[in-house]
Scaffold this motif. Structure first.
Motif, PDB file in Angstrom:
ATOM      1  N   ARG A 168     -16.498  14.279   9.320  1.00  0.00           N
ATOM      2  CA  ARG A 168     -17.708  13.531   8.975  1.00  0.00           C
ATOM      3  C   ARG A 168     -18.159  13.861   7.548  1.00  0.00           C
ATOM      4  N   SER A 169     -18.090  15.106   7.157  1.00  0.00           N
ATOM      5  CA  SER A 169     -18.530  15.495   5.811  1.00  0.00           C
ATOM      6  C   SER A 169     -17.663  14.850   4.729  1.00  0.00           C
ATOM      7  N   ASP A 170     -16.376  14.655   5.019  1.00  0.00           N
ATOM      8  CA  ASP A 170     -15.495  13.970   4.062  1.00  0.00           C
ATOM      9  C   ASP A 170     -15.979  12.540   3.831  1.00  0.00           C
ATOM     10  N   TRP A 171     -16.308  11.833   4.931  1.00  0.00           N
ATOM     11  CA  TRP A 171     -16.790  10.457   4.824  1.00  0.00           C
ATOM     12  C   TRP A 171     -18.140  10.413   4.113  1.00  0.00           C
ATOM     13  N   GLN A 172     -18.996  11.392   4.380  1.00  0.00           N
ATOM     14  CA  GLN A 172     -20.314  11.401   3.744  1.00  0.00           C
ATOM     15  C   GLN A 172     -20.196  11.576   2.232  1.00  0.00           C
ATOM     16  N   ASP A 173     -19.273  12.421   1.792  1.00  0.00           N
ATOM     17  CA  ASP A 173     -19.067  12.603   0.352  1.00  0.00           C
ATOM     18  C   ASP A 173     -18.655  11.286  -0.301  1.00  0.00           C
ATOM     19  N   ILE A 174     -17.748  10.579   0.334  1.00  0.00           N
ATOM     20  CA  ILE A 174     -17.268   9.322  -0.233  1.00  0.00           C
ATOM     21  C   ILE A 174     -18.347   8.248  -0.159  1.00  0.00           C
ATOM     22  N   SER A 175     -19.066   8.195   0.946  1.00  0.00           N
ATOM     23  CA  SER A 175     -20.100   7.166   1.071  1.00  0.00           C
ATOM     24  C   SER A 175     -21.185   7.337   0.016  1.00  0.00           C
TER      25      SER A 175
ATOM     26  N   TYR B  86       0.827  -1.208   0.000  1.00  0.00           N
ATOM     27  CA  TYR B  86       0.000   0.000   0.000  1.00  0.00           C
ATOM     28  C   TYR B  86       0.861   1.258   0.000  1.00  0.00           C
ATOM     29  N   GLU B  87       1.988   1.192   0.683  1.00  0.00           N
ATOM     30  CA  GLU B  87       2.912   2.323   0.657  1.00  0.00           C
ATOM     31  C   GLU B  87       3.474   2.511  -0.751  1.00  0.00           C
ATOM     32  N   SER B  88       3.870   1.418  -1.401  1.00  0.00           N
ATOM     33  CA  SER B  88       4.419   1.522  -2.754  1.00  0.00           C
ATOM     34  C   SER B  88       3.375   2.030  -3.747  1.00  0.00           C
ATOM     35  N   GLU B  89       2.101   1.783  -3.459  1.00  0.00           N
ATOM     36  CA  GLU B  89       1.007   2.245  -4.320  1.00  0.00           C
ATOM     37  C   GLU B  89       0.560   3.667  -3.983  1.00  0.00           C
ATOM     38  N   GLY B  90       1.166   4.253  -2.946  1.00  0.00           N
ATOM     39  CA  GLY B  90       0.835   5.623  -2.580  1.00  0.00           C
ATOM     40  C   GLY B  90      -0.437   5.768  -1.764  1.00  0.00           C
TER      41      GLY B  90
ATOM     42  N   VAL C 198     -16.243  -3.164  -0.685  1.00  0.00           N
ATOM     43  CA  VAL C 198     -17.243  -2.610  -1.589  1.00  0.00           C
ATOM     44  C   VAL C 198     -16.952  -3.064  -3.017  1.00  0.00           C
ATOM     45  N   GLY C 199     -15.699  -3.408  -3.285  1.00  0.00           N
ATOM     46  CA  GLY C 199     -15.319  -3.872  -4.616  1.00  0.00           C
ATOM     47  C   GLY C 199     -14.470  -2.894  -5.391  1.00  0.00           C
ATOM     48  N   LEU C 200     -13.973  -1.852  -4.732  1.00  0.00           N
ATOM     49  CA  LEU C 200     -13.134  -0.889  -5.424  1.00  0.00           C
ATOM     50  C   LEU C 200     -11.766  -1.485  -5.731  1.00  0.00           C
ATOM     51  N   THR C 201     -11.222  -1.113  -6.867  1.00  0.00           N
ATOM     52  CA  THR C 201      -9.874  -1.525  -7.240  1.00  0.00           C
ATOM     53  C   THR C 201      -8.861  -0.629  -6.533  1.00  0.00           C
ATOM     54  N   ILE C 202      -7.594  -1.004  -6.599  1.00  0.00           N
ATOM     55  CA  ILE C 202      -6.539  -0.177  -5.992  1.00  0.00           C
ATOM     56  C   ILE C 202      -6.568   1.235  -6.578  1.00  0.00           C
ATOM     57  N   THR C 203      -6.749   1.326  -7.877  1.00  0.00           N
ATOM     58  CA  THR C 203      -6.801   2.647  -8.528  1.00  0.00           C
ATOM     59  C   THR C 203      -7.968   3.459  -7.994  1.00  0.00           C
ATOM     60  N   GLU C 204      -9.128   2.831  -7.866  1.00  0.00           N
ATOM     61  CA  GLU C 204     -10.298   3.538  -7.346  1.00  0.00           C
ATOM     62  C   GLU C 204     -10.109   3.928  -5.886  1.00  0.00           C
ATOM     63  N   ILE C 205      -9.490   3.058  -5.107  1.00  0.00           N
ATOM     64  CA  ILE C 205      -9.219   3.372  -3.702  1.00  0.00           C
ATOM     65  C   ILE C 205      -8.298   4.582  -3.624  1.00  0.00           C
ATOM     66  N   ARG C 206      -7.259   4.603  -4.461  1.00  0.00           N
ATOM     67  CA  ARG C 206      -6.326   5.736  -4.474  1.00  0.00           C
ATOM     68  C   ARG C 206      -7.066   7.031  -4.808  1.00  0.00           C
ATOM     69  N   GLU C 207      -7.951   6.975  -5.808  1.00  0.00           N
ATOM     70  CA  GLU C 207      -8.723   8.166  -6.187  1.00  0.00           C
ATOM     71  C   GLU C 207      -9.584   8.655  -5.029  1.00  0.00           C
ATOM     72  N   GLU C 208     -10.207   7.728  -4.318  1.00  0.00           N
ATOM     73  CA  GLU C 208     -11.042   8.116  -3.180  1.00  0.00           C
ATOM     74  C   GLU C 208     -10.187   8.688  -2.050  1.00  0.00           C
ATOM     75  N   LEU C 209      -9.065   8.042  -1.765  1.00  0.00           N
ATOM     76  CA  LEU C 209      -8.190   8.544  -0.701  1.00  0.00           C
ATOM     77  C   LEU C 209      -7.632   9.921  -1.037  1.00  0.00           C
ATOM     78  N   ASP C 210      -7.413  10.169  -2.307  1.00  0.00           N
ATOM     79  CA  ASP C 210      -6.908  11.482  -2.720  1.00  0.00           C
ATOM     80  C   ASP C 210      -7.903  12.595  -2.430  1.00  0.00           C
ATOM     81  N   ARG C 211      -9.161  12.222  -2.249  1.00  0.00           N
ATOM     82  CA  ARG C 211     -10.194  13.204  -1.925  1.00  0.00           C
ATOM     83  C   ARG C 211     -10.218  13.543  -0.433  1.00  0.00           C
ATOM     84  N   LEU C 212      -9.561  12.714   0.373  1.00  0.00           N
ATOM     85  CA  LEU C 212      -9.539  12.935   1.825  1.00  0.00           C
ATOM     86  C   LEU C 212      -8.374  13.841   2.202  1.00  0.00           C
TER      87      LEU C 212
END
Length: 160
Positions: A90-97, A33-37, A68-82
């Motif tokens: 809480r609002s950050d989590w609500q946007d992602i949820s 996960y570290e190598s994937e950023g 949920v079924g997200l790929t590593i790329t999708e997880i990275r995109e979501e984490l980049d929003r945090l």
């Protein structure tokens, strides 16, 4: 945790073994996960990985996103929003949820379709059951452009 003045105290840094034990991820997964950023580590004087405590929240997020079924790329995109370097609000989590709800509904629909057809045809194109003659006459699944495997499964369930 941060000390007074907002600086991270070295005592708040966790070794990889503690992060692995607390998160349930193997140390090899943490390094991946570290190598994937997806997570960050600092290095000690002895070049050992040390993680800020907020990495535990990011790892919990990674686990949930994987479920949920997200790929590593999708997880990275979501984490980049945090926010990086501190716990999300809480609002950050609500946007992602809100993004995940649609994905979960698609997954539920695909699983229900699989469940409802499990005793007759699971979309494999095998022609071994009587109902396959109706669902896959003349082995039309073999010519389908969807690639190998269970051609009639919902696309969401066909992902590797």
């Amino acid at each position: 945790m941060t000390g007074r003045g907002g600086t991270v105290r070295t005592t708040d840094l966790l070794p990889i073994s503690e992060v692995a034990a607390r998160s349930g991820f193997a140390a090899s997964a943490l390094r991946y996960y570290e190598s994937e950023g997806l997570i960050d580590a600092q290095r000690s004087g002895g070049n050992q990985r040390r993680y800020e405590r907020n990495v535990l929240r990011r790892l919990a997020f990674i686990r949930a996103a994987s479920n949920v079924g997200l790929t590593i790329t999708e997880i990275r995109e979501e984490l980049d929003r945090l926010p990086h370097g501190h716990a999300p609000k809480r609002s950050d989590w609500q946007d992602i949820s809100n993004h995940w709800r649609g994905r979960l509904n698609e997954r539920i629909e695909a699983l229900e379709k699989l469940r409802d057809n499990l005793d007759s045809c699971i979309g494999c194109g095998c022609l071994s059951l009587d109902t396959c003659a109706m669902a896959n006459p003349n082995d039309i699944a073999a010519a389908r452009a969807g690639g190998p495997g269970a051609a009639y499964l919902p696309p969401l369930l066909r992902r590797p």
